[in-house]
Design a protein around this motif. Structure first.
Motif, mmCIF file in Angstrom:
data_model
loop_
_atom_site.group_PDB
_atom_site.id
_atom_site.type_symbol
_atom_site.label_atom_id
_atom_site.label_comp_id
_atom_site.label_asym_id
_atom_site.label_seq_id
_atom_site.Cartn_x
_atom_site.Cartn_y
_atom_site.Cartn_z
ATOM 1 N N ILE A 1 -4.297 16.965 -2.201
ATOM 2 C CA ILE A 1 -4.751 16.216 -1.027
ATOM 3 C C ILE A 1 -3.597 15.316 -0.596
ATOM 4 O O ILE A 1 -3.044 14.578 -1.419
ATOM 5 N N THR A 2 -3.226 15.356 0.672
ATOM 6 C CA THR A 2 -2.134 14.503 1.138
ATOM 7 C C THR A 2 -2.497 13.809 2.447
ATOM 8 O O THR A 2 -3.333 14.300 3.215
ATOM 9 N N PHE A 3 -1.872 12.684 2.668
ATOM 10 C CA PHE A 3 -1.993 11.969 3.936
ATOM 11 C C PHE A 3 -0.760 11.091 4.074
ATOM 12 O O PHE A 3 -0.171 10.665 3.070
ATOM 13 N N PRO A 4 -0.310 10.794 5.293
ATOM 14 C CA PRO A 4 0.864 9.925 5.477
ATOM 15 C C PRO A 4 0.517 8.481 5.098
ATOM 16 O O PRO A 4 -0.543 7.970 5.463
ATOM 17 N N TRP A 5 1.423 7.835 4.364
ATOM 18 C CA TRP A 5 1.248 6.427 4.060
ATOM 19 C C TRP A 5 1.370 5.578 5.327
ATOM 20 O O TRP A 5 2.144 5.898 6.230
ATOM 21 N N GLN A 6 0.626 4.479 5.370
ATOM 22 C CA GLN A 6 0.795 3.441 6.383
ATOM 23 C C GLN A 6 1.073 2.124 5.676
ATOM 24 O O GLN A 6 0.548 1.867 4.587
ATOM 25 N N THR A 7 1.896 1.278 6.301
ATOM 26 C CA THR A 7 2.205 -0.025 5.705
ATOM 27 C C THR A 7 0.921 -0.786 5.406
ATOM 28 O O THR A 7 0.044 -0.905 6.269
ATOM 29 N N GLY A 8 0.807 -1.292 4.194
ATOM 30 C CA GLY A 8 -0.368 -2.057 3.799
ATOM 31 C C GLY A 8 -1.438 -1.242 3.103
ATOM 32 O O GLY A 8 -2.385 -1.806 2.556
ATOM 33 N N ASP A 9 -1.318 0.086 3.110
ATOM 34 C CA ASP A 9 -2.289 0.925 2.401
ATOM 35 C C ASP A 9 -2.307 0.577 0.919
ATOM 36 O O ASP A 9 -1.255 0.349 0.303
ATOM 37 N N VAL A 10 -3.482 0.570 0.338
ATOM 38 C CA VAL A 10 -3.655 0.475 -1.116
ATOM 39 C C VAL A 10 -4.573 1.608 -1.546
ATOM 40 O O VAL A 10 -5.616 1.833 -0.920
ATOM 41 N N VAL A 11 -4.190 2.324 -2.582
ATOM 42 C CA VAL A 11 -5.038 3.369 -3.141
ATOM 43 C C VAL A 11 -5.413 2.974 -4.567
ATOM 44 O O VAL A 11 -4.562 2.562 -5.358
ATOM 45 N N VAL A 12 -6.685 3.098 -4.868
ATOM 46 C CA VAL A 12 -7.223 2.821 -6.198
ATOM 47 C C VAL A 12 -7.759 4.133 -6.754
ATOM 48 O O VAL A 12 -8.613 4.765 -6.117
ATOM 49 N N ILE A 13 -7.244 4.566 -7.909
ATOM 50 C CA ILE A 13 -7.730 5.828 -8.465
ATOM 51 C C ILE A 13 -8.125 5.665 -9.924
ATOM 52 O O ILE A 13 -7.541 4.885 -10.675
ATOM 53 N N ASP A 14 -9.151 6.395 -10.294
ATOM 54 C CA ASP A 14 -9.521 6.576 -11.690
ATOM 55 C C ASP A 14 -8.535 7.578 -12.267
ATOM 56 O O ASP A 14 -8.495 8.734 -11.843
#
Length: 329
Positions: A294-307
């Motif tokens: 799964i991919t998507f372009p990063w944007q400034t300020g994005d935060v991803v939380v993953i298990d």
């Protein structure tokens, strides 16, 4: 004031009313949370929403926070600590990273033209973080996405015969430090003291062999799969495909094989009994990862939380300046 100097926004209504939750894309459990008010600080939303973010992480495995006020490294650490507790240090390292602030690190510092294959963080060890946090400070000019993949779906895609072999035998990771081709043992174990290394290896069941000069060889047999503590589903959880010498570009692999004996390669993976991995098994594993990416372009300020047990992550090649921070709990 952390968070790029912006004042935090006071929350006086339900935290759940302040965000929209939607699937990131069709066919994936991963979701995206976007604020319904401008300049909302993710830390204040987290404080006012109870266990909402934890529930989303547990249920969906991966959550993208997008459109919140950008955080600096200290603000990012506050967010990760507020959700996951004390941040973890990075020991028994396999990749180069820089400590940015406290226990916030840069993402893996491999050359921009290289791909980092999908993997679960520190699944080459017997102890790994439960939750990973990624923060986009500067997106790449082109590329540089952080792909994700559902580890249970990867498990289901790996051919049954391959799964059986790996689950019965486990994975042996062999590392040779001190040949100038990879991390030094000092960087990997974050110490200059051989006694500290020996103690760490004894504690974690790693076979350590000091060779001539400043060289160290380690062998560690650990799991190929685990049952996720949150989803209770069996997940593919190892880095055999990444550590194996065949993960290198063909020309580089050839040079490495010509330069080093099998047990002297800077890093390599085998079945847990020490026998060579079947190339067909590795091909099937890599195909399973590719099918679930799964991919998507990063944007400034994005935060991803993953298990970390439920989702794997990687990195695509990029051009331009790119800055992504990582914290682990």
């Amino acid at each position: 004031m952390s968070g790029l100097g912006r004042a935090r926004k006071s929350i006086s209504v339900s935290g759940e009313a302040l965000v929209r939750v939607a699937p990131l894309s069709g066919g994936t459990r991963m979701v995206v949370c976007t604020p319904t008010v401008a300049r909302l600080d993710a830390r204040e939303w987290l404080a006012g929403s109870g266990s909402m973010l934890k529930r989303l992480r547990d249920e969906h495995g991966a959550v993208l926070l997008r459109g919140f006020s950008p955080l600096d490294a200290d603000g990012f650490a506050e967010l990760a600590t507020a959700m996951g507790g004390d941040l973890l240090d990075y020991n028994n390292r396999s990749t180069p990273r820089t400590r940015v602030s406290g226990k916030v690190f840069t993402s893996t510092e491999y050359p921009a033209d290289q791909t980092i294959p999908l993997h679960n963080e520190m699944s080459y060890t017997d102890s790994w973080p439960g939750t990973l946090f990624f923060a986009c400070m500067i997106p790449a000019t082109d590329g540089g996405e952080t792909p994700f993949a559902d580890s249970a779906r990867i498990y289901d895609r790996v051919p049954a015969a391959t799964r059986d072999r790996f689950e019965q035998r486990g994975v042996m990771y062999v590392r040779n430090f001190g040949n100038g081709m990879d991390l030094s043992w000092q960087e990997a174990f974050q110490t200059e003291d051989r006694g500290d290394v020996d103690a760490y290896c004894r504690e974690h069941g790693i076979q350590a062999e000091w060779l001539g000069g400043d060289r160290l060889r380690t062998r560690h047999v650990v799991q190929a799969t685990v049952v996720s503590r949150t989803s209770e589903r069996k997940v593919w959880f190892n880095q055999a495909h990444l550590f194996h010498v065949s993960s290198l570009p063909a020309g580089v692999e050839q040079v490495m094989r010509e330069s080093f004996a099998e047990d002297e390669l800077p890093r390599n993976a085998m079945y847990g009994d020490g026998s060579p991995l079947d190339p067909a098994d590795l091909a099937g594993i890599r195909a399973a990862y590719a099918a679930e990416e799964i991919t998507f372009p990063w944007q400034t300020g994005d935060v991803v939380v993953i298990d970390n047990e439920q989702f794997a992550h990687g990195r695509r090649p990029y051009s331009g300046k790119r800055s992504t921070l990582v914290a682990m709990t």
